[in-house]
Design an enzyme around this catalytic site. Structure first.
Site, PDB file in Angstrom:
ATOM      1  N   LYS A  78      45.490  68.726  47.274  1.00  0.00           N
ATOM      2  CA  LYS A  78      44.889  67.904  48.065  1.00  0.00           C
ATOM      3  C   LYS A  78      45.163  66.523  47.294  1.00  0.00           C
ATOM      4  O   LYS A  78      45.149  66.259  46.131  1.00  0.00           O
ATOM      5  CB  LYS A  78      43.479  68.222  48.228  1.00  0.00           C
ATOM      6  CG  LYS A  78      42.765  67.758  49.225  1.00  0.00           C
ATOM      7  CD  LYS A  78      42.944  68.579  50.597  1.00  0.00           C
ATOM      8  CE  LYS A  78      42.175  68.191  51.850  1.00  0.00           C
ATOM      9  NZ  LYS A  78      42.470  68.880  52.996  1.00  0.00           N
ATOM     10  N   GLY A 178      29.755  71.316  68.510  1.00  0.00           N
ATOM     11  CA  GLY A 178      30.787  70.473  68.187  1.00  0.00           C
ATOM     12  C   GLY A 178      31.856  70.534  69.153  1.00  0.00           C
ATOM     13  O   GLY A 178      32.628  71.668  69.246  1.00  0.00           O
ATOM     14  N   GLY A 180      34.706  68.672  69.520  1.00  0.00           N
ATOM     15  CA  GLY A 180      35.872  67.623  69.226  1.00  0.00           C
ATOM     16  C   GLY A 180      36.968  68.377  69.591  1.00  0.00           C
ATOM     17  O   GLY A 180      37.323  69.064  70.447  1.00  0.00           O
ATOM     18  N   HIS A 181      38.040  67.910  68.768  1.00  0.00           N
ATOM     19  CA  HIS A 181      39.321  68.457  69.171  1.00  0.00           C
ATOM     20  C   HIS A 181      39.442  70.155  69.102  1.00  0.00           C
ATOM     21  O   HIS A 181      40.111  70.765  70.117  1.00  0.00           O
ATOM     22  CB  HIS A 181      40.360  67.964  68.089  1.00  0.00           C
ATOM     23  CG  HIS A 181      40.665  66.555  68.187  1.00  0.00           C
ATOM     24  ND1 HIS A 181      40.052  65.566  67.422  1.00  0.00           N
ATOM     25  CD2 HIS A 181      41.557  65.769  68.968  1.00  0.00           C
ATOM     26  CE1 HIS A 181      40.339  64.431  67.761  1.00  0.00           C
ATOM     27  NE2 HIS A 181      41.252  64.284  68.501  1.00  0.00           N
ATOM     28  N   VAL A 182      38.989  70.646  68.234  1.00  0.00           N
ATOM     29  CA  VAL A 182      38.961  72.231  68.208  1.00  0.00           C
ATOM     30  C   VAL A 182      37.882  72.738  69.148  1.00  0.00           C
ATOM     31  O   VAL A 182      38.153  73.726  69.808  1.00  0.00           O
ATOM     32  CB  VAL A 182      38.954  72.815  66.796  1.00  0.00           C
ATOM     33  CG1 VAL A 182      38.865  74.134  66.603  1.00  0.00           C
ATOM     34  CG2 VAL A 182      39.836  71.937  65.641  1.00  0.00           C
TER      35      VAL A 182
HETATM   36  P1  NAD Z   1      36.371  66.452  65.673  1.00  0.00           P
HETATM   37  O1  NAD Z   1      36.078  65.227  64.648  1.00  0.00           O
HETATM   38  O2  NAD Z   1      37.396  66.063  66.569  1.00  0.00           O
HETATM   39  O3  NAD Z   1      35.173  67.157  66.278  1.00  0.00           O
HETATM   40  C1  NAD Z   1      33.831  67.273  65.634  1.00  0.00           C
HETATM   41  C2  NAD Z   1      32.872  67.123  66.931  1.00  0.00           C
HETATM   42  O4  NAD Z   1      31.638  67.417  66.305  1.00  0.00           O
HETATM   43  C3  NAD Z   1      32.940  65.661  67.657  1.00  0.00           C
HETATM   44  O5  NAD Z   1      32.966  65.733  69.054  1.00  0.00           O
HETATM   45  C4  NAD Z   1      31.534  65.298  66.994  1.00  0.00           C
HETATM   46  O6  NAD Z   1      30.909  64.467  68.018  1.00  0.00           O
HETATM   47  C5  NAD Z   1      31.028  66.555  66.953  1.00  0.00           C
HETATM   48  N1  NAD Z   1      29.448  66.503  66.128  1.00  0.00           N
HETATM   49  C6  NAD Z   1      29.292  65.832  65.165  1.00  0.00           C
HETATM   50  N2  NAD Z   1      27.976  66.165  64.805  1.00  0.00           N
HETATM   51  C7  NAD Z   1      27.367  67.167  65.452  1.00  0.00           C
HETATM   52  C8  NAD Z   1      26.241  67.879  65.490  1.00  0.00           C
HETATM   53  N3  NAD Z   1      25.295  67.494  64.732  1.00  0.00           N
HETATM   54  N4  NAD Z   1      26.131  68.774  66.506  1.00  0.00           N
HETATM   55  C9  NAD Z   1      27.032  68.978  67.418  1.00  0.00           C
HETATM   56  N5  NAD Z   1      28.408  68.229  67.351  1.00  0.00           N
HETATM   57  C10 NAD Z   1      28.455  67.522  66.377  1.00  0.00           C
HETATM   58  O7  NAD Z   1      36.876  67.562  64.467  1.00  0.00           O
HETATM   59  P2  NAD Z   1      37.841  68.691  64.738  1.00  0.00           P
HETATM   60  O8  NAD Z   1      39.127  68.264  64.430  1.00  0.00           O
HETATM   61  O9  NAD Z   1      37.685  69.402  66.123  1.00  0.00           O
HETATM   62  O10 NAD Z   1      37.292  69.439  63.813  1.00  0.00           O
HETATM   63  C11 NAD Z   1      36.071  70.397  63.836  1.00  0.00           C
HETATM   64  C12 NAD Z   1      35.759  71.091  62.323  1.00  0.00           C
HETATM   65  O11 NAD Z   1      36.947  71.963  62.206  1.00  0.00           O
HETATM   66  C13 NAD Z   1      35.847  69.996  61.162  1.00  0.00           C
HETATM   67  O12 NAD Z   1      34.987  70.601  60.382  1.00  0.00           O
HETATM   68  C14 NAD Z   1      37.280  70.233  60.552  1.00  0.00           C
HETATM   69  O13 NAD Z   1      37.338  69.897  59.191  1.00  0.00           O
HETATM   70  C15 NAD Z   1      37.668  71.603  60.948  1.00  0.00           C
HETATM   71  N6  NAD Z   1      38.925  72.179  61.097  1.00  0.00           N
HETATM   72  C16 NAD Z   1      39.832  71.276  62.171  1.00  0.00           C
HETATM   73  C17 NAD Z   1      40.995  71.877  62.254  1.00  0.00           C
HETATM   74  C18 NAD Z   1      41.931  71.018  63.052  1.00  0.00           C
HETATM   75  O14 NAD Z   1      43.048  71.503  63.421  1.00  0.00           O
HETATM   76  N7  NAD Z   1      41.470  70.170  63.570  1.00  0.00           N
HETATM   77  C19 NAD Z   1      41.627  72.739  61.359  1.00  0.00           C
HETATM   78  C20 NAD Z   1      40.961  73.314  60.301  1.00  0.00           C
HETATM   79  C21 NAD Z   1      39.407  73.118  60.252  1.00  0.00           C
END
Ligand code: NAD
Length: 352
Positions: A78, A178, A180-182
């Site tokens: 990392k 949440g 977001g993207h995932v």
């Molecule tokens: P993202 O930033 O796109 O989405 C996070 C979402 O959570 C946002 O929409 C945000 O508004 C929401 N959020 C914030 N605080 C909140 C709360 N208190 N209650 C409910 N929702 C809340 O991130 P992502 O890429 O979707 O990733 C989500 C998680 O998965 C993160 O922890 C990330 O580290 C992990 N992750 C992501 C990937 C990936 O491929 N993107 C891979 C492995 C792990």
């Protein structure tokens, strides 16, 4: 209890210090036993160098375990870059970081993480080819890893729900924290699989979209924790399962994408004691790193998909080990990962 094999110490720590560009931070190569150390670059404001190094050490070890259990020919590493206090040229900073990555001769492969973007990785790529997360070529893996992460979570959830509840996703309600993207992509897959959805998301327009498209019931994040859903899927923050929340959880399965869901390992034991199945986060959310690996190692999209589809089978193996050893799944995952790294290390030493 002594959790054997013991944690693996890091192999190498490279300090990043380039006053001209403002680059300051650290690259930690935790292990190259299984292959080049792969893990993203975090760009974040830290109170001190010590905080940045501690974060990098913890995250690099986590990447070793995630990559090992995903069956990837990659070790773990990392990079952590401290956000400068003074104004800085972002492109110059990431080019300087690229030179540092290049100096490691391929022992570390970087990609995006919290605070870094595709554009940043394109600057890194000016100085080194040991970078992934670049725009995907047509028909090749790469690009946004989130849909792959969501698919791996779905396959894991199928296994967890079947094992723990004897049910299929069409029989259960999933509380997704949440969108977001995932999280949003996961909701789409769950809706297609026939699951009912409860969701929490501070961006109200996104929550409303999930209600409209998937019939999801929108809740406050705190309320979601206690909701009477069979599955809780954390897809937002780390540390969401902590000493306070572990007692309030309404679900009997926890399976989601968020990194570092357990505030401490003790919470994983507390979940087990409450009869709640915890699907270890780094086993479940490896779809993204599999996509990154496919990009870097030149695999086909079909190969990447097959490996992501197998996430459920990998979770099943961890749950089997946990059951056989009478330990919590998060401890089983750590043990299996450490054993895989130790095995690869032994083979390398014997072959030298
Ligand atoms: P993202 O930033 O796109 O989405 C996070 C979402 O959570 C946002 O929409 C945000 O508004 C929401 N959020 C914030 N605080 C909140 C709360 N208190 N209650 C409910 N929702 C809340 O991130 P992502 O890429 O979707 O990733 C989500 C998680 O998965 C993160 O922890 C990330 O580290 C992990 N992750 C992501 C990937 C990936 O491929 N993107 C891979 C492995 C792990």
């Amino acid at each position: 209890m002594f959790d054997f094999p013991a944690p693996v110490p890091p192999e190498e720590v490279l300090c990043l210090d380039d006053p001209q560009s403002g680059l300051s931070g650290v690259i930690v190569i935790h292990s190259t036993a299984l292959g080049p150390a792969a893990g993203g670059c975090r760009f974040h404001r830290y109170a001190s160098d010590a905080d940045a190094v501690a974060d990098a050490l913890r995250l690099a070890e986590g990447m070793s375990y995630k990559n090992a259990l995903a069956g990837l020919p990659l070790g773990g590493g990392k990079a952590v870059i401290r956000m400068p206090d003074a104004p800085f040229d972002r492109a110059a900073l990431f080019r300087a970081f690229g030179r540092a990555v290049a100096s490691l001769g391929g022992r570390y492969v970087t990609a995006e993480d919290v605070g870094t973007s595709v554009a940043d990785m394109q600057c890194v790529a000016d100085s080194t080819r040991h970078v992934a997360g670049l725009p995907a070529a047509p028909g090749a893996p790469g690009g946004d890893p989130s849909p792959w992460t969501a698919l791996g979570v779905l396959r894991s959830m199928e296994v967890a729900v079947e094992r723990h509840l004897g049910a299929s996703l069409a029989d259960v309600t999933v509380a997704v924290q949440g969108l977001g993207h995932v999280g949003f992509a996961l909701c789409e897959l769950l809706h297609d699989a026939g699951a009912r959805l409860f969701v929490a998301e501070p961006r109200i327009e996104v929550a409303a979209e999930a209600a409209r498209r998937f019939g999801a019931r929108v809740m406050e994040s705190d309320e979601l924790l206690e909701a009477s859903a069979e599955v809780f899927a954390p897809c937002a923050l780390g540390g969401v399962i902590n000493a306070a929340s572990v007692r309030r959880l309404g679900a009997s399965v926890v399976c989601g994408a968020a990194n570092n869901q357990l505030a401490t390992p003790a919470e994983g034991d507390a979940l087990l004691a409450r009869g709640i199945l915890y699907a270890p986060d780094y086993v479940v959310n490896a779809g993204g790193i599999i996509n990154v690996a496919a990009e870097h190692l030149g695999w086909s999209v079909d190969e990447a998909r097959a490996r992501v589809e197998a996430t459920g089978a990998r979770l099943a193996a961890v749950l089997d080990h946990a059951a056989a050893e009478r330990i919590a799944p998060h401890r089983a995952a750590d043990r299996l990962a450490r054993a895989a790294i130790a095995r690869a290390h032994r083979q390398r030493v014997l072959a030298a």
